[in-house]
Scaffold this active site. Structure first.
Site, PDB file in Angstrom:
ATOM      1  N   ASP A  53       0.865  -1.181   0.000  1.00  0.00           N
ATOM      2  CA  ASP A  53       0.000   0.000   0.000  1.00  0.00           C
ATOM      3  C   ASP A  53       0.897   1.225   0.000  1.00  0.00           C
ATOM      4  OD1 ASP A  53      -3.228   0.283   0.693  1.00  0.00           O
ATOM      5  OD2 ASP A  53      -2.060   2.104   1.083  1.00  0.00           O
ATOM      6  N   LYS A  96      -0.537   3.115   7.270  1.00  0.00           N
ATOM      7  CA  LYS A  96      -1.421   1.946   7.172  1.00  0.00           C
ATOM      8  C   LYS A  96      -0.585   0.668   7.173  1.00  0.00           C
ATOM      9  CE  LYS A  96      -5.252   1.918   4.493  1.00  0.00           C
ATOM     10  NZ  LYS A  96      -6.165   1.794   3.352  1.00  0.00           N
ATOM     11  N   THR A 131     -12.959  -3.296  -9.629  1.00  0.00           N
ATOM     12  CA  THR A 131     -14.002  -3.235 -10.650  1.00  0.00           C
ATOM     13  C   THR A 131     -13.617  -2.195 -11.693  1.00  0.00           C
ATOM     14  OG1 THR A 131     -15.570  -3.802  -8.946  1.00  0.00           O
ATOM     15  CG2 THR A 131     -16.478  -2.913 -10.992  1.00  0.00           C
ATOM     16  N   GLU A 143     -13.931  -9.053  -8.018  1.00  0.00           N
ATOM     17  CA  GLU A 143     -14.280  -9.459  -6.648  1.00  0.00           C
ATOM     18  C   GLU A 143     -15.793  -9.402  -6.449  1.00  0.00           C
ATOM     19  OE1 GLU A 143     -15.580  -7.176  -4.356  1.00  0.00           O
ATOM     20  OE2 GLU A 143     -15.306  -5.301  -5.459  1.00  0.00           O
ATOM     21  N   LEU A 193     -16.974  -9.452  -3.088  1.00  0.00           N
ATOM     22  CA  LEU A 193     -16.829  -9.443  -1.626  1.00  0.00           C
ATOM     23  C   LEU A 193     -17.736  -8.379  -1.038  1.00  0.00           C
ATOM     24  CD1 LEU A 193     -12.910  -9.543  -1.542  1.00  0.00           C
ATOM     25  CD2 LEU A 193     -14.495 -11.493  -1.415  1.00  0.00           C
ATOM     26  N   ARG A 194     -18.742  -8.827  -0.299  1.00  0.00           N
ATOM     27  CA  ARG A 194     -19.597  -7.843   0.375  1.00  0.00           C
ATOM     28  C   ARG A 194     -18.922  -7.408   1.661  1.00  0.00           C
ATOM     29  NH1 ARG A 194     -24.406 -11.788   1.176  1.00  0.00           N
ATOM     30  NH2 ARG A 194     -22.542 -13.061   1.399  1.00  0.00           N
ATOM     31  N   ASN A 197     -23.603  -6.178 -10.352  1.00  0.00           N
ATOM     32  CA  ASN A 197     -23.903  -5.110  -9.392  1.00  0.00           C
ATOM     33  C   ASN A 197     -25.063  -4.237  -9.858  1.00  0.00           C
ATOM     34  OD1 ASN A 197     -22.099  -5.920  -7.490  1.00  0.00           O
ATOM     35  ND2 ASN A 197     -20.697  -4.203  -7.689  1.00  0.00           N
ATOM     36  N   CYS A 257     -19.432   0.549  -3.855  1.00  0.00           N
ATOM     37  CA  CYS A 257     -19.504  -0.097  -5.177  1.00  0.00           C
ATOM     38  C   CYS A 257     -20.739   0.258  -6.007  1.00  0.00           C
ATOM     39  CB  CYS A 257     -19.409  -1.610  -5.017  1.00  0.00           C
ATOM     40  SG  CYS A 257     -17.746  -2.129  -4.547  1.00  0.00           S
TER      41      CYS A 257
HETATM   42  C1  UDX Z   1     -11.236  -0.918  -4.589  1.00  0.00           C
HETATM   43  C2  UDX Z   1     -11.923  -0.345  -5.855  1.00  0.00           C
HETATM   44  O1  UDX Z   1     -12.235   1.012  -5.675  1.00  0.00           O
HETATM   45  C3  UDX Z   1     -13.143  -1.082  -6.240  1.00  0.00           C
HETATM   46  O2  UDX Z   1     -13.624  -0.666  -7.469  1.00  0.00           O
HETATM   47  C4  UDX Z   1     -12.871  -2.516  -6.353  1.00  0.00           C
HETATM   48  O3  UDX Z   1     -13.996  -3.248  -6.705  1.00  0.00           O
HETATM   49  C5  UDX Z   1     -12.153  -3.016  -5.165  1.00  0.00           C
HETATM   50  O4  UDX Z   1     -11.014  -2.254  -4.856  1.00  0.00           O
HETATM   51  P1  UDX Z   1     -11.613  -0.779  -1.933  1.00  0.00           P
HETATM   52  O5  UDX Z   1     -10.730  -1.926  -1.607  1.00  0.00           O
HETATM   53  O6  UDX Z   1     -12.866  -0.635  -1.157  1.00  0.00           O
HETATM   54  O7  UDX Z   1     -12.074  -0.773  -3.482  1.00  0.00           O
HETATM   55  O8  UDX Z   1     -10.748   0.552  -1.895  1.00  0.00           O
HETATM   56  P2  UDX Z   1      -9.972   1.200  -0.681  1.00  0.00           P
HETATM   57  O9  UDX Z   1     -10.465   0.651   0.615  1.00  0.00           O
HETATM   58  O10 UDX Z   1      -9.966   2.649  -0.926  1.00  0.00           O
HETATM   59  O11 UDX Z   1      -8.501   0.612  -0.842  1.00  0.00           O
HETATM   60  C6  UDX Z   1      -7.614   0.922  -1.813  1.00  0.00           C
HETATM   61  C7  UDX Z   1      -6.214   0.913  -1.206  1.00  0.00           C
HETATM   62  O12 UDX Z   1      -5.267   1.115  -2.245  1.00  0.00           O
HETATM   63  C8  UDX Z   1      -5.977   1.986  -0.155  1.00  0.00           C
HETATM   64  O13 UDX Z   1      -5.452   1.410   1.016  1.00  0.00           O
HETATM   65  C9  UDX Z   1      -4.967   2.917  -0.812  1.00  0.00           C
HETATM   66  O14 UDX Z   1      -4.065   3.501   0.109  1.00  0.00           O
HETATM   67  C10 UDX Z   1      -4.267   1.977  -1.772  1.00  0.00           C
HETATM   68  N1  UDX Z   1      -3.647   2.619  -2.941  1.00  0.00           N
HETATM   69  C11 UDX Z   1      -4.309   3.586  -3.612  1.00  0.00           C
HETATM   70  C12 UDX Z   1      -2.406   2.165  -3.373  1.00  0.00           C
HETATM   71  O15 UDX Z   1      -1.809   1.293  -2.734  1.00  0.00           O
HETATM   72  N2  UDX Z   1      -1.882   2.718  -4.507  1.00  0.00           N
HETATM   73  C13 UDX Z   1      -2.519   3.689  -5.184  1.00  0.00           C
HETATM   74  O16 UDX Z   1      -1.998   4.169  -6.195  1.00  0.00           O
HETATM   75  C14 UDX Z   1      -3.767   4.133  -4.741  1.00  0.00           C
HETATM   76  C1  UDX Z   2     -21.394  -5.061  -3.228  1.00  0.00           C
HETATM   77  C2  UDX Z   2     -21.659  -6.384  -3.945  1.00  0.00           C
HETATM   78  O1  UDX Z   2     -22.835  -6.979  -3.386  1.00  0.00           O
HETATM   79  C3  UDX Z   2     -20.468  -7.311  -3.812  1.00  0.00           C
HETATM   80  O2  UDX Z   2     -20.694  -8.496  -4.545  1.00  0.00           O
HETATM   81  C4  UDX Z   2     -19.202  -6.622  -4.311  1.00  0.00           C
HETATM   82  O3  UDX Z   2     -19.243  -6.445  -5.705  1.00  0.00           O
HETATM   83  C5  UDX Z   2     -19.015  -5.265  -3.619  1.00  0.00           C
HETATM   84  O4  UDX Z   2     -20.206  -4.470  -3.769  1.00  0.00           O
HETATM   85  P1  UDX Z   2     -21.344  -4.152  -0.756  1.00  0.00           P
HETATM   86  O5  UDX Z   2     -21.053  -2.833  -1.361  1.00  0.00           O
HETATM   87  O6  UDX Z   2     -20.517  -4.614   0.389  1.00  0.00           O
HETATM   88  O7  UDX Z   2     -21.248  -5.315  -1.849  1.00  0.00           O
HETATM   89  O8  UDX Z   2     -22.858  -4.082  -0.278  1.00  0.00           O
HETATM   90  P2  UDX Z   2     -24.197  -4.924  -0.530  1.00  0.00           P
HETATM   91  O9  UDX Z   2     -24.359  -5.924   0.546  1.00  0.00           O
HETATM   92  O10 UDX Z   2     -24.294  -5.387  -1.909  1.00  0.00           O
HETATM   93  O11 UDX Z   2     -25.284  -3.757  -0.263  1.00  0.00           O
HETATM   94  C6  UDX Z   2     -25.317  -2.620  -1.090  1.00  0.00           C
HETATM   95  C7  UDX Z   2     -26.391  -1.659  -0.613  1.00  0.00           C
HETATM   96  O12 UDX Z   2     -27.681  -2.239  -0.777  1.00  0.00           O
HETATM   97  C8  UDX Z   2     -26.281  -1.275   0.867  1.00  0.00           C
HETATM   98  O13 UDX Z   2     -26.559   0.103   1.019  1.00  0.00           O
HETATM   99  C9  UDX Z   2     -27.364  -2.105   1.525  1.00  0.00           C
HETATM  100  O14 UDX Z   2     -27.864  -1.580   2.716  1.00  0.00           O
HETATM  101  C10 UDX Z   2     -28.423  -2.138   0.434  1.00  0.00           C
HETATM  102  N1  UDX Z   2     -29.352  -3.273   0.549  1.00  0.00           N
HETATM  103  C11 UDX Z   2     -28.897  -4.546   0.368  1.00  0.00           C
HETATM  104  C12 UDX Z   2     -30.697  -3.035   0.809  1.00  0.00           C
HETATM  105  O15 UDX Z   2     -31.120  -1.880   0.947  1.00  0.00           O
HETATM  106  N2  UDX Z   2     -31.551  -4.102   0.875  1.00  0.00           N
HETATM  107  C13 UDX Z   2     -31.134  -5.396   0.692  1.00  0.00           C
HETATM  108  O16 UDX Z   2     -31.988  -6.306   0.744  1.00  0.00           O
HETATM  109  C14 UDX Z   2     -29.761  -5.619   0.432  1.00  0.00           C
END
Ligand code: UDX
Ligand code: UDX
Length: 437
Positions: A38, A43, A129, A154, A156-157, A211, A263
């Site tokens: 990272d 972190k 994504t 991924e 991953l919820r 999604n 997402c």
């Molecule tokens: C990310 C993407 O935004 C999402 O579209 C995808 O589906 C899953 O990966 P997420 O893991 O939730 O989502 O992002 P975040 O929690 O912001 O983590 C990204 C990490 O990458 C951070 O820890 C950040 O410091 C790091 N990072 C960012 C790097 O190591 N290098 C970079 O150039 C930018």
């Molecule tokens: C999502 C995808 O589900 C997962 O596969 C991965 O691509 C990352 O993005 P996440 O963002 O963790 O996961 O949330 P998810 O559980 O999908 O919920 C998304 C939103 O829908 C939340 O705001 C949740 O509260 C809402 N939700 C979900 C409802 O309002 N009702 C439901 O029955 C289910």
């Protein structure tokens, strides 16, 4: 293609956020040797001593265990992680750009940074994504004949990410070349999940389509809930009936204050932008997004109605700031979208969340426990479905509040019990004190 369970591999993960950290820790848990990188030094230093910066059930235990066994380590910067890797996962952010398109600057920068540092035969995997065509763009940046780019989206919820990784419903591997596909699929071999092998563009598309479909399902549910309120039907019964049809499925049918998170909002907009860029009018997806924005307004409308038509000078206690229960993530949280509107309409808002406590929003004050949030409130609003909210002492809350009034935008609480305690209780998708014509 036959997928072999390969011997443990050297894996590098670039980006140790919600997705990268879960991926790295779980890859170590199933036997691979993992280096997570990272860019944020602080972190990395916390992770090196097993201090997890996010709330994700089960993650801390497997990070600690695999740090101790030497299967997992953390470094600053991608360059320090990739030299010996058989497979490199790119898990950097792909946020929404100003024009709705996914902003790929971090993916491209990471690809450029590692391009000359990997050994021949390394496979680079887009886990974040990304829009259709990104694997090709990354291949052009890396520009090496001895490196293949694979798409492995991924699913991953947050809140159940560890269990989703270790018990996947499916693993999607998109590749242009079979050896690279087999190498990535083989990493997951011990999990016994169905593996969908396809080309990179179909893999990228399937993630967005999944999604967007789930978001559409939720917008539909929320629209049906609104209609139930008007016609005197009960959305919970309606959803039970719908969900018992296996073609519809019982999951993802809970009405709420709108869908959000890191997402769905960005992925739906990015897919819409992709459609526009390719001269496809994806009208239904636009409606899905618009309907969700309207849902925030509808929730505010219900609260305003319950408070007599104006929010000016009203004190509103909000329980829940995270975008859903089980996470500390407030990115694009429906709770925040609703709170912004309440504040704009003149209310004073006090919010409480059991884990999402870092929110900073002008006009929002935060309580350290739910009872002080309720103190003197004109209405208590549930915006995140934390199970512990159902176990609060509502007798005490009723005494603390200015008036015993609850709006439950997650249909979480036992309404009948609350009414017995003297509360006026309203939720989504049921007619409350409304004459049905
Ligand atoms: C990310 C993407 O935004 C999402 O579209 C995808 O589906 C899953 O990966 P997420 O893991 O939730 O989502 O992002 P975040 O929690 O912001 O983590 C990204 C990490 O990458 C951070 O820890 C950040 O410091 C790091 N990072 C960012 C790097 O190591 N290098 C970079 O150039 C930018
Ligand atoms: C999502 C995808 O589900 C997962 O596969 C991965 O691509 C990352 O993005 P996440 O963002 O963790 O996961 O949330 P998810 O559980 O999908 O919920 C998304 C939103 O829908 C939340 O705001 C949740 O509260 C809402 N939700 C979900 C409802 O309002 N009702 C439901 O029955 C289910």
């Amino acid at each position: 293609m036959q997928i072999e369970v390969l011997e443990p591999r050297s894996v590098a993960v670039v980006g140790a956020g919600y997705v990268g950290l879960t991926t790295g820790a779980c890859m170590a848990e199933i036997g691979h040797s993992v280096i997570c990188a990272d860019t944020i030094r602080e972190k990395v230093e916390r992770l090196q001593v097993g201090d997890i910066p996010i709330h994700e059930p089960g993650l801390s235990d497997i990070v600690t265990k695999n740090l101790a066994s030497g299967h997992l380590s953390f470094v600053v910067g991608a360059a320090a992680a990739v030299a010996d890797a058989d497979v490199v996962f790119l898990c950097v952010p792909t946020p929404q750009g100003d024009d709705g398109r996914a902003d790929l600057q971090y993916v491209y920068a990471a690809a450029k940074e590692i391009s000359q540092l990997m050994k021949p035969g390394t496979v680079v995997v887009n886990k974040s994504t990304v829009p259709v065509g990104t694997a090709d763009a990354v291949a052009a940046i890396i520009d090496r004949d001895d490196i293949e780019i694979v798409s492995n989206p991924e699913f991953l919820r947050e809140g159940t990410a560890v269990s989703d990784f270790l018990n996947p419903e499916r693993v999607v591997v998109g590749a242009q070349e079979t050896q690279a596909a087999a190498r990535v699929a083989g990493l997951y071999g011990t999990l016994g999940a169905p593996i969908h092998l396809t080309d990179t563009r179909s893999a990228e598309m399937s993630k967005y389509a999944a999604n967007a479909f789930l978001a559409t399902k939720l917008s539909f549910v929320n629209e049906v809930a609104t209609l139930c309120e008007s016609v005197g039907a009960d959305v919970s019964d309606v959803m039970k009936v719908m969900g018992s049809d296996s073609r519809i499925g019982a999951q993802f049918l809970s009405p709420g204050p709108g869908w959000g998170g890191s997402c769905f909002p960005k992925d739906t907009r990015a897919l819409l932008a992709l459609a526009n860029d390719n001269e496809c009018d994806f009208e239904m997806l636009r409606s899905t997004i618009d309907s969700n924005e309207s849902q925030f307004d509808r929730v505010v409308g219900r609260i305003t109605g319950l408070l007599g038509g104006s929010l000016v000078g009203k004190k509103i206690a909000v329980l829940g700031l995270a975008f859903k229960a089980g996470t500390d993530d407030t990115r694009d949280s429906p709770a925040i979208a609703v709170i912004r509107r309440l504040i704009a309409d003149g209310a004073t808002v006090v919010g409480y969340d059991p884990v999402a406590q870092d929110v900073v929003l002008e006009g929002l004050s935060k309580a350290v426990e739910p009872y002080s949030a309720a103190d003197g409130a004109d209405i208590l609003v549930i915006l995140t479905e934390w199970a512990e909210f159902g176990k609060l002492d509502f007798g005490k809350i009723s005494e603390l509040m200015n008036q015993a009034l609850i709006f439950d935008a997650r249909n979480l609480l036992a309404g009948e019990d609350l009414k017995e305690l003297g509360f006026e209780y309203a939720s989504l998708g049921v007619t409350e004190n409304v004459a049905v014509s």
